[in-house]
Write an enzyme that holds these catalytic residues in place. Structure first.
Site, short mmCIF file in Angstrom:
data_model
loop_
_atom_site.label_atom_id
_atom_site.label_comp_id
_atom_site.label_asym_id
_atom_site.label_seq_id
_atom_site.Cartn_x
_atom_site.Cartn_y
_atom_site.Cartn_z
N HIS A 277 -5.51 -0.37 4.22
CA HIS A 277 -4.39 0.41 4.77
C HIS A 277 -4.60 1.91 4.57
O HIS A 277 -3.95 2.71 5.25
CB HIS A 277 -3.07 -0.01 4.14
CG HIS A 277 -2.41 -1.17 4.78
ND1 HIS A 277 -2.02 -1.18 6.11
CD2 HIS A 277 -2.07 -2.39 4.29
CE1 HIS A 277 -1.45 -2.34 6.39
NE2 HIS A 277 -1.49 -3.09 5.30
N GLU B 176 -0.92 -3.88 10.87
CA GLU B 176 -1.46 -5.06 10.18
C GLU B 176 -2.66 -5.68 10.88
O GLU B 176 -3.58 -6.17 10.23
CB GLU B 176 -0.37 -6.09 9.96
CG GLU B 176 0.74 -5.61 9.05
CD GLU B 176 0.28 -5.18 7.67
OE1 GLU B 176 -0.83 -5.56 7.22
OE2 GLU B 176 1.02 -4.44 7.01
N GLU C 46 0.81 -1.21 0.00
CA GLU C 46 0.00 0.00 0.00
C GLU C 46 0.85 1.26 0.00
O GLU C 46 1.94 1.29 0.56
CB GLU C 46 -0.92 0.01 1.22
CG GLU C 46 -0.26 0.46 2.51
CD GLU C 46 0.61 -0.57 3.20
OE1 GLU C 46 1.28 -0.19 4.18
OE2 GLU C 46 0.64 -1.74 2.80
N HIS D 97 -7.20 -5.77 1.40
CA HIS D 97 -6.28 -5.53 2.51
C HIS D 97 -5.46 -4.27 2.28
O HIS D 97 -5.36 -3.41 3.16
CB HIS D 97 -5.35 -6.75 2.69
CG HIS D 97 -4.35 -6.58 3.77
ND1 HIS D 97 -4.62 -6.93 5.07
CD2 HIS D 97 -3.10 -6.08 3.76
CE1 HIS D 97 -3.55 -6.66 5.81
NE2 HIS D 97 -2.62 -6.14 5.03
N GLU D 98 -4.89 -4.17 1.09
CA GLU D 98 -4.05 -3.00 0.80
C GLU D 98 -4.87 -1.72 0.79
O GLU D 98 -4.43 -0.68 1.27
CB GLU D 98 -3.31 -3.19 -0.52
CG GLU D 98 -2.41 -4.41 -0.59
CD GLU D 98 -1.43 -4.56 0.57
OE1 GLU D 98 -1.02 -3.54 1.16
OE2 GLU D 98 -1.07 -5.71 0.89
N TYR E 26 -0.17 -9.86 11.84
CA TYR E 26 -1.47 -9.82 11.15
C TYR E 26 -2.55 -10.52 11.98
O TYR E 26 -3.57 -9.94 12.32
CB TYR E 26 -1.39 -10.49 9.78
CG TYR E 26 -0.48 -9.80 8.80
CD1 TYR E 26 -1.02 -9.05 7.77
CD2 TYR E 26 0.90 -9.93 8.87
CE1 TYR E 26 -0.20 -8.42 6.84
CE2 TYR E 26 1.72 -9.31 7.96
CZ TYR E 26 1.16 -8.55 6.94
OH TYR E 26 1.99 -7.92 6.04
N ASP F 284 12.77 -7.67 8.72
CA ASP F 284 12.37 -8.68 7.74
C ASP F 284 12.54 -10.10 8.28
O ASP F 284 11.84 -11.01 7.87
CB ASP F 284 13.14 -8.53 6.44
CG ASP F 284 12.64 -7.39 5.58
OD1 ASP F 284 11.51 -6.91 5.82
OD2 ASP F 284 13.38 -6.98 4.66
#
Length: 155
Positions: free
Chosen positions: A68, A87, A40, A64-65, A151, A143
């Site tokens: 955001h 998230e 996003e 979902h995006e 999430y 990461d």
């Protein structure tokens, strides 16, 4: 065809929250090397061509995006340790959007059950320190901790 529901996603999100703040919403399909399903940005979501399944079955990634735009682009976490705020709220709004678009109140619960099952599998594959809702990253690369934990536990 694949993302023809985007306007419905935005309308549902506005009904659930407040008016869309960014005026315009576009999708840009990037090359297959793009490492995420979607990413996003205000006004624009990057998507991978792997979402082009031909049957709209992966359109929830775009929902979902788009979500955001309310939880992530207007308000976001201060540090990577609190990535779950971004998230977790977005998963909640995504499920509410998809429930409204599908017109089936059971969708929310079934999607949450699927998320729970995916979370259990994901947690089983990770080092314990990254299975916490708020991991202590220290000098770790965020990461390395990326998973379904922020999430689904955040949801």
């Amino acid at each position: 065809y694949e993302f023809s529901q985007v306007e419905d996603f935005l309308k549902a999100a506005e009904e659930l929250t407040m008016p869309y703040a960014w005026t315009r919403y576009d999708l840009l399909c990037l090359p297959p090397s793009f490492p995420y399903g979607g990413m996003e940005n205000p006004c624009l979501t990057f998507v991978t061509p792997t979402l082009l399944a031909g049957d709209k079955s992966l359109a929830d990634v775009v929902a979902h995006e788009a979500a955001h735009s309310w939880s992530g682009n207007l308000v976001t976490n201060e540090t990577w340790e609190h990535f779950w705020l971004n998230e977790g709220w977005t998963i909640f709004l995504q499920r509410k959007i998809m429930t409204r678009v599908h017109g089936d109140d059971n969708f929310f619960d079934f999607d949450a059950i699927g998320g729970w099952e995916d979370l259990k599998e994901s947690v089983g594959l990770m080092p314990d320190k990254y299975t916490k809702l708020i991991p202590e990253l220290g000098d770790d690369d965020p990461d390395d901790a990326f998973s379904l934990v922020p999430y689904e536990k955040g949801f």
